[in-house]
Design a protein around this motif. Structure first.
Motif, PDB file in Angstrom:
ATOM      1  N   GLU A   1       0.839  -1.194   0.000  1.00  0.00           N
ATOM      2  CA  GLU A   1       0.000   0.000   0.000  1.00  0.00           C
ATOM      3  C   GLU A   1       0.883   1.256   0.000  1.00  0.00           C
ATOM      4  O   GLU A   1       1.782   1.394   0.828  1.00  0.00           O
ATOM      5  N   GLY A   2       0.615   2.132  -0.952  1.00  0.00           N
ATOM      6  CA  GLY A   2       1.335   3.406  -0.971  1.00  0.00           C
ATOM      7  C   GLY A   2       2.621   3.386  -1.789  1.00  0.00           C
ATOM      8  O   GLY A   2       3.205   4.438  -2.044  1.00  0.00           O
ATOM      9  N   VAL A   3       3.083   2.191  -2.185  1.00  0.00           N
ATOM     10  CA  VAL A   3       4.306   2.122  -2.974  1.00  0.00           C
ATOM     11  C   VAL A   3       3.951   2.327  -4.451  1.00  0.00           C
ATOM     12  O   VAL A   3       3.098   1.633  -4.993  1.00  0.00           O
ATOM     13  N   VAL A   4       4.598   3.304  -5.084  1.00  0.00           N
ATOM     14  CA  VAL A   4       4.343   3.597  -6.502  1.00  0.00           C
ATOM     15  C   VAL A   4       4.716   2.352  -7.318  1.00  0.00           C
ATOM     16  O   VAL A   4       5.804   1.794  -7.120  1.00  0.00           O
ATOM     17  N   PRO A   5       3.834   1.882  -8.222  1.00  0.00           N
ATOM     18  CA  PRO A   5       4.106   0.639  -8.952  1.00  0.00           C
ATOM     19  C   PRO A   5       5.492   0.611  -9.613  1.00  0.00           C
ATOM     20  O   PRO A   5       6.174  -0.414  -9.573  1.00  0.00           O
TER      21      PRO A   5
END
Ligand code: TYD
Ligand code: MG
Length: 458
Positions: free
Chosen positions: A436-440
């Protein structure tokens, strides 16, 4: 004629008594807890916990007062945090640490700030009343706070007993356990037996009188604590006060950790700085473990987002690799467990063909904080890689992730919170396993992918 027995052996853990010494208490099964006690005074009710010889009773669990709400605020937020919300009444707290780290200072500050109208008795076996007074003046303790602190300079249990029974403190502070002695626990002062016996008596006193006990214990440089260690099972809470590896480099940070806590978690740490007027609480520690730099980073430096209890910290991990001086390469790391460093280095060697096994590895953490959280792995790997290749990491990048031996990056707890803290502190990029929250574009599955991405980022 039969010789009159003058001593018995009493278990410091459960109170069981035996006529002869045994290595293990037959009652509670604890090892090395039987200590010699003089028979005469223990059978008389005049001892410290005098008059407690009532008929033993059990009672329904449901009728027991859970003791919640019987905490006393210490007046020091970081101390309360580590204790789990304040000083629990009827509890014994061991405060261990190297000489000079600030144990006496912390206790004196808590004695003055504690949220209680009752008296605080500070027993000093090491310093004179004058020395304690000088410290109190330096700490700015005066007025009502100063007048409710009673001081007694003795290590003799019999003296302390008398004073404790007269003063009836709400908080009893004993500085230190190593100075306690009594004729009842053998003839030689300063033995572990003496310390255990006296501590046990004082612990019993606070439990019966609705008070709390702080017991200071000195720990030697190499962490060998044969004496204080033997007190750990007798107390409810064990706190260790520690400083950075070298005070010269890392300033005046002090960390308070719980190694055992019957009344709270052991995850929380308290962060302080030691200044001219004693210890102060660090409200926002997020910047303490980062080094501010303009422009490019030097090689061997990476930033990890790690959890410490309920807090997220961003910490700079520094690595240095030099060709091994001896036949065997070594790891020099006292802020991150050396076994972890070796494991991460081996994983890099295997999966990225980076030769590290013929190099000595030096690892440091800015600010001198000790990191044990698994999320540090990725930053540690990146710092080692950067140190060995001489290529710096891109600035403004925070990392988190646990590294498996197979080279995979495993997700870590509370990843969204780490991303948020990093962003608030001005980190533009957050490299981590997917979560969650980590840029792809910055979510990485293994160490190979992570290193490739890191070193091609603009
Ligand atoms: P102390 O509490 O005596 O340590 P311990 O009881 O763990 O042995 O702390 C001693 C050190 O702290 C000593 O080096 C002086 C320093 N100090 C300060 O820097 N500022 C202060 O206000 C005080 C009281 C001590
Ligand atoms: Mg001291």
């Amino acid at each position: 004629m039969k010789k009159q027995r003058t001593s018995i052996f009493k278990c410091t853990s459960c109170g069981h008594e035996e006529p002869k010494w045994l290595g293990r208490c037959p009652e509670c099964g604890e090892w090395n807890t039987l200590i010699e006690t003089a028979v005469s005074s223990r059978s008389s009710p005049a001892g410290l916990a005098g008059g407690r010889r009532e008929a033993p009773q059990s009672l329904p669990l449901s009728s027991v007062d859970p003791q919640e709400g019987s905490r006393i605020g210490s007046g020091i937020a970081e101390l309360d945090r580590v204790l789990g919300g304040g000083i629990m009444k009827r509890s014994a707290i061991l405060v261990g640490g190297e000489p000079g780290i600030g144990k006496s200072t912390l206790l004196l500050q808590a004695a003055a700030a504690a949220d209680t109208r009752g008296r605080v008795l500070y027993v000093s076996g090491e310093e004179s009343a004058g020395q304690v007074r000088m410290r109190a003046d330096r700490l700015g303790i005066s007025g009502a706070a100063a007048s409710r602190i009673e001081i007694c300079c003795s290590g003799k249990l019999e003296d302390i007993e008398t004073i404790v029974n007269a003063v009836k403190p709400v908080i009893l502070m004993v500085d230190s356990a190593q100075t306690l002695r009594t004729g009842e626990a053998g003839l030689i002062p300063g033995t572990v037996n003496q310390m255990k016996f006296c501590s046990y008596e004082l612990i019993s006193w606070v439990k019966e009188h609705d008070a709390a006990l702080f017991l200071v214990a000195h720990v030697t440089k190499d962490g060998l604590i044969s004496g204080p260690k033997s007190l750990e099972h007798m107390v409810d809470t064990v706190l260790y006060f520690e400083g950075p590896a070298s005070a010269a480099n890392d300033g005046d940070c002090r960390f308070l950790r719980a190694a055992k806590n019957r009344f709270g978690s052991v995850d929380e740490i308290g962060i302080f700085t030691m200044g001219e007027q004693g210890l102060s609480v660090v409200e926002d520690p997020s910047l303490l473990f980062l080094v501010s730099r303009d422009g490019e980073l030097p090689p061997g430096v990476a930033t990890a987002a790690v959890l410490e209890g309920s807090r997220t910290l961003l910490v700079e991990i520094q690595a240095l690799t030099v060709p091994a001086k001896g036949a065997v390469s070594r790891v020099f790391s006292d802020r991150i467990d050396s076994a972890r460093v070796s494991r991460v280095a081996a994983t890099l060697e295997k999966h990225l063909s980076l030769r590290l096994s013929d190099h000595d590895l030096y690892i440091n953490v800015a600010g001198g904080i000790r990191i044990a959280e698994v999320g540090v792995d990725l930053a540690l790997a990146a710092a080692l890689y950067s140190a060995r290749t001489g290529i710096p990491l891109p600035a403004g990048t925070a990392l988190t992730g646990e590294l498996s031996l197979a080279g995979e990056l495993r997700p870590v707890r509370r990843i969204a919170g780490r991303v948020k803290t990093a962003r608030n502190l001005g980190f533009e990029r957050f490299l981590a396993p997917p979560g969650e929250g980590v840029v792809p574009g910055l979510a990485v599955k293994d160490i190979k992918e992570a290193i490739k991405l890191l070193f091609t980022l603009p």
